[in-house]
Write a protein that holds these residues in place. Structure first.
Motif, PDB file in Angstrom:
ATOM      1  N   PRO A 187      -6.972   0.771   8.787  1.00 47.19           N
ATOM      2  CA  PRO A 187      -7.003   2.230   8.945  1.00 47.19           C
ATOM      3  C   PRO A 187      -6.440   2.700  10.283  1.00 47.19           C
ATOM      4  O   PRO A 187      -6.424   1.951  11.267  1.00 47.19           O
ATOM      5  CB  PRO A 187      -8.496   2.561   8.843  1.00 47.19           C
ATOM      6  N   TYR A 240       0.256   9.242   4.081  1.00 48.51           N
ATOM      7  CA  TYR A 240      -0.139   7.847   3.885  1.00 48.51           C
ATOM      8  C   TYR A 240      -1.138   7.437   4.953  1.00 48.51           C
ATOM      9  O   TYR A 240      -0.898   7.573   6.153  1.00 48.51           O
ATOM     10  CB  TYR A 240       1.094   6.936   3.940  1.00 48.51           C
ATOM     11  N   SER A 241      -2.276   6.947   4.520  1.00 47.63           N
ATOM     12  CA  SER A 241      -3.301   6.448   5.420  1.00 47.63           C
ATOM     13  C   SER A 241      -3.655   5.024   4.986  1.00 47.63           C
ATOM     14  O   SER A 241      -4.278   4.837   3.942  1.00 47.63           O
ATOM     15  CB  SER A 241      -4.542   7.347   5.352  1.00 47.63           C
ATOM     16  N   PRO A 242      -3.229   4.024   5.756  1.00 51.14           N
ATOM     17  CA  PRO A 242      -3.474   2.631   5.357  1.00 51.14           C
ATOM     18  C   PRO A 242      -4.955   2.336   5.135  1.00 51.14           C
ATOM     19  O   PRO A 242      -5.800   2.811   5.886  1.00 51.14           O
ATOM     20  CB  PRO A 242      -2.949   1.824   6.546  1.00 51.14           C
ATOM     21  N   GLN A 243      -5.242   1.572   4.098  1.00 54.50           N
ATOM     22  CA  GLN A 243      -6.615   1.176   3.804  1.00 54.50           C
ATOM     23  C   GLN A 243      -6.948  -0.175   4.423  1.00 54.50           C
ATOM     24  O   GLN A 243      -8.066  -0.397   4.866  1.00 54.50           O
ATOM     25  CB  GLN A 243      -6.833   1.107   2.282  1.00 54.50           C
ATOM     26  N   HIS A 280       1.209   4.214  -2.741  1.00 54.60           N
ATOM     27  CA  HIS A 280       0.993   5.614  -2.342  1.00 54.60           C
ATOM     28  C   HIS A 280       2.163   6.496  -2.787  1.00 54.60           C
ATOM     29  O   HIS A 280       1.958   7.589  -3.320  1.00 54.60           O
ATOM     30  CB  HIS A 280       0.812   5.693  -0.824  1.00 54.60           C
ATOM     31  N   GLU A 286       0.831  -1.212   0.000  1.00 55.18           N
ATOM     32  CA  GLU A 286       0.000   0.000   0.000  1.00 55.18           C
ATOM     33  C   GLU A 286       0.863   1.258   0.000  1.00 55.18           C
ATOM     34  O   GLU A 286       0.593   2.203  -0.752  1.00 55.18           O
ATOM     35  CB  GLU A 286      -0.900   0.039   1.245  1.00 55.18           C
TER      36      GLU A 286
END
Length: 163
Positions: free
Chosen positions: A98, A92-95, A48, A44
């Motif tokens: 979260p 960066y915001s993890p999917q 990004h 991820e």
């Protein structure tokens, strides 16, 4: 998703002789969850940023990898310590997992199921500790049940008003 390669599975479980080897604190399941989650989160972040780790194309882009932050993930397998990657700009915001999420989806449903069966929050707390090795406060259990109950009450009020 495709089936796992049987040879790979055989290789993974060849040294597992006891349930502890599979489900214990340092067992296969926790190690597998940790590896898969961290690999997915790395992918991820690569997406990004737009370049692989140590790739020269990332030089002077204005954003880069910037270490990790520890996070404890709680789930049916117990607790797993993860290293969550971060970027220098903080964009960066993890999917997959979260920010601020510490439990796998489905955990709240288990709490609600036990509550619906008439168990007290303390009983549920003890049950989760015994079955999954996860320590959760009775306050968390109350918050989960209260949030669902308030959602149901809100939906009932909306339904009554619309009729």
């Amino acid at each position: 998703m495709s089936k796992l390669n049987k040879q790979l599975v055989d290789q993974l479980i060849k040294d597992c002789k006891t349930p502890e080897d599979f489900f214990g604190e340092n067992g296969l399941i926790k190690s597998f969850v940790k590896s898969v989650m961290e690999s997915a989160l790395n992918a991820e972040l690569t997406t990004h940023l737009g370049y692989e780790k140590h790739d020269a194309s990332g030089h002077n882009t204005g954003n880069s990898r910037n270490g990790t932050t520890p996070k404890t993930l709680k789930g049916e397998f117990g607790e797993v310590e993860l290293e969550i990657l971060r970027d220098r700009n903080g964009s960066y915001s993890p999917q997959l997992l979260p920010k601020h999420q510490t439990r796998f989806e489905g955990f709240d449903e288990k709490i609600l199921s036990l509550y619906a069966r008439g168990m007290t929050t303390r009983d549920i707390q003890a049950q989760l500790q015994e079955l999954y090795g996860v320590e959760v406060s009775h306050t968390l259990i109350s918050n989960v049940t209260d949030s669902v109950l308030s959602l149901k009450i809100s939906e009932s009020v909306q339904l009554t008003v619309s009729i």
